[in-house]
Design a protein around this motif. Structure first.
Motif, PDB file in Angstrom:
ATOM      1  N   ARG A 162     -27.734  11.371  13.142  1.00 42.71           N
ATOM      2  CA  ARG A 162     -26.936  10.346  14.022  1.00 42.71           C
ATOM      3  C   ARG A 162     -27.580   8.786  14.050  1.00 42.71           C
ATOM      4  NH1 ARG A 162     -25.241  13.834  19.349  1.00 42.71           N
ATOM      5  NH2 ARG A 162     -24.146  15.679  18.415  1.00 42.71           N
ATOM      6  N   PHE A 163     -28.884   8.871  14.066  1.00 47.65           N
ATOM      7  CA  PHE A 163     -29.443   7.734  14.044  1.00 47.65           C
ATOM      8  C   PHE A 163     -29.154   6.955  12.872  1.00 47.65           C
ATOM      9  CE2 PHE A 163     -33.320   5.032  12.896  1.00 47.65           C
ATOM     10  CZ  PHE A 163     -33.224   4.067  14.122  1.00 47.65           C
ATOM     11  N   ARG A 164     -29.561   7.345  11.620  1.00 50.31           N
ATOM     12  CA  ARG A 164     -28.968   6.889  10.382  1.00 50.31           C
ATOM     13  C   ARG A 164     -27.318   6.437  10.319  1.00 50.31           C
ATOM     14  NH1 ARG A 164     -27.041   7.418   5.288  1.00 50.31           N
ATOM     15  NH2 ARG A 164     -28.643   6.954   3.594  1.00 50.31           N
ATOM     16  N   VAL A 165     -26.552   7.313  10.860  1.00 48.70           N
ATOM     17  CA  VAL A 165     -24.974   6.846  10.876  1.00 48.70           C
ATOM     18  C   VAL A 165     -25.001   5.719  11.875  1.00 48.70           C
ATOM     19  CG1 VAL A 165     -22.836   7.608  11.609  1.00 48.70           C
ATOM     20  CG2 VAL A 165     -24.231   9.181  10.188  1.00 48.70           C
ATOM     21  N   ARG A 196     -23.856  -0.097  12.240  1.00 54.27           N
ATOM     22  CA  ARG A 196     -24.025  -1.374  12.572  1.00 54.27           C
ATOM     23  C   ARG A 196     -24.285  -2.581  11.746  1.00 54.27           C
ATOM     24  NH1 ARG A 196     -29.344  -0.726  15.897  1.00 54.27           N
ATOM     25  NH2 ARG A 196     -28.083   0.803  17.007  1.00 54.27           N
ATOM     26  N   ARG A 197     -24.928  -1.933  10.543  1.00 57.31           N
ATOM     27  CA  ARG A 197     -24.865  -2.804   9.268  1.00 57.31           C
ATOM     28  C   ARG A 197     -23.425  -3.039   8.635  1.00 57.31           C
ATOM     29  NH1 ARG A 197     -29.639  -0.628   5.821  1.00 57.31           N
ATOM     30  NH2 ARG A 197     -31.384  -0.885   7.336  1.00 57.31           N
ATOM     31  N   ALA A 198     -22.501  -2.072   8.795  1.00 56.16           N
ATOM     32  CA  ALA A 198     -21.206  -2.348   8.431  1.00 56.16           C
ATOM     33  C   ALA A 198     -20.480  -3.351   9.187  1.00 56.16           C
ATOM     34  CB  ALA A 198     -20.368  -1.062   8.344  1.00 56.16           C
ATOM     35  N   LEU A 199     -20.712  -3.484  10.456  1.00 55.18           N
ATOM     36  CA  LEU A 199     -19.982  -4.329  11.271  1.00 55.18           C
ATOM     37  C   LEU A 199     -20.471  -5.464  11.296  1.00 55.18           C
ATOM     38  CD1 LEU A 199     -19.278  -2.135  14.758  1.00 55.18           C
ATOM     39  CD2 LEU A 199     -17.746  -2.932  13.000  1.00 55.18           C
ATOM     40  N   PHE A 210     -18.228  -8.828  10.306  1.00 60.51           N
ATOM     41  CA  PHE A 210     -17.863  -9.961  10.867  1.00 60.51           C
ATOM     42  C   PHE A 210     -18.650 -11.435  10.816  1.00 60.51           C
ATOM     43  CE2 PHE A 210     -15.822  -6.393  13.310  1.00 60.51           C
ATOM     44  CZ  PHE A 210     -14.479  -6.863  13.174  1.00 60.51           C
ATOM     45  N   ALA A 211     -20.136 -10.984  10.605  1.00 55.67           N
ATOM     46  CA  ALA A 211     -21.127 -12.149  10.636  1.00 55.67           C
ATOM     47  C   ALA A 211     -21.735 -12.174   9.406  1.00 55.67           C
ATOM     48  CB  ALA A 211     -21.926 -11.785  11.766  1.00 55.67           C
ATOM     49  N   GLY A 212     -21.215 -11.729   8.207  1.00 52.46           N
ATOM     50  CA  GLY A 212     -21.915 -11.861   7.017  1.00 52.46           C
ATOM     51  C   GLY A 212     -23.296 -10.825   6.940  1.00 52.46           C
ATOM     52  N   VAL A 213     -24.198 -11.198   6.210  1.00 50.69           N
ATOM     53  CA  VAL A 213     -25.322  -9.983   5.995  1.00 50.69           C
ATOM     54  C   VAL A 213     -25.910  -9.902   7.495  1.00 50.69           C
ATOM     55  CG1 VAL A 213     -27.583  -9.680   4.840  1.00 50.69           C
ATOM     56  CG2 VAL A 213     -25.417 -10.791   3.670  1.00 50.69           C
ATOM     57  N   TYR A 214     -26.067  -8.465   7.579  1.00 50.92           N
ATOM     58  CA  TYR A 214     -26.896  -8.093   8.812  1.00 50.92           C
ATOM     59  C   TYR A 214     -28.503  -7.876   8.531  1.00 50.92           C
ATOM     60  CZ  TYR A 214     -27.290  -5.706  13.308  1.00 50.92           C
ATOM     61  OH  TYR A 214     -27.726  -5.354  14.528  1.00 50.92           O
ATOM     62  N   ARG A 215     -29.183  -8.423   9.173  1.00 48.70           N
ATOM     63  CA  ARG A 215     -30.785  -8.090   8.594  1.00 48.70           C
ATOM     64  C   ARG A 215     -31.341  -7.184   9.398  1.00 48.70           C
ATOM     65  NH1 ARG A 215     -30.771 -11.031   4.053  1.00 48.70           N
ATOM     66  NH2 ARG A 215     -30.128 -13.262   4.453  1.00 48.70           N
ATOM     67  N   TYR A 216     -30.886  -6.519  10.475  1.00 47.12           N
ATOM     68  CA  TYR A 216     -31.617  -5.600  11.349  1.00 47.12           C
ATOM     69  C   TYR A 216     -31.029  -4.308  11.113  1.00 47.12           C
ATOM     70  CZ  TYR A 216     -32.921  -9.975  13.238  1.00 47.12           C
ATOM     71  OH  TYR A 216     -33.522 -11.298  13.466  1.00 47.12           O
TER      72      TYR A 216
END
Length: 62
Positions: free
Chosen positions: A41-44, A49-52, A56-62
């Protein structure tokens, strides 16, 4: 039984929830017992979170 005890099926078969197929575990043991599910579940959640972030905001670094 303590307030933080959990009744869980020992073989992780949720289809059979009779009293004969349940064990009582403390919170720590319950977390260890369900470790694989919690990690999945944590991995999903991280992947979503990365996909969103990418959507919407380009590359997600976290």
């Amino acid at each position: 039984m303590h307030d933080n005890a959990a009744l869980v099926p020992p073989d992780k078969d949720v289809g059979q929830r009779g009293p004969a197929n349940l064990v009582t575990l403390c919170q720590r043991c319950h977390m260890i017992h369900d470790r694989g599910e919690h990690r999945r579940r944590f991995r999903v959640a991280i992947l979503l979170r990365r996909a969103l972030g990418n959507l919407f905001a380009g590359v997600y670094r976290y």
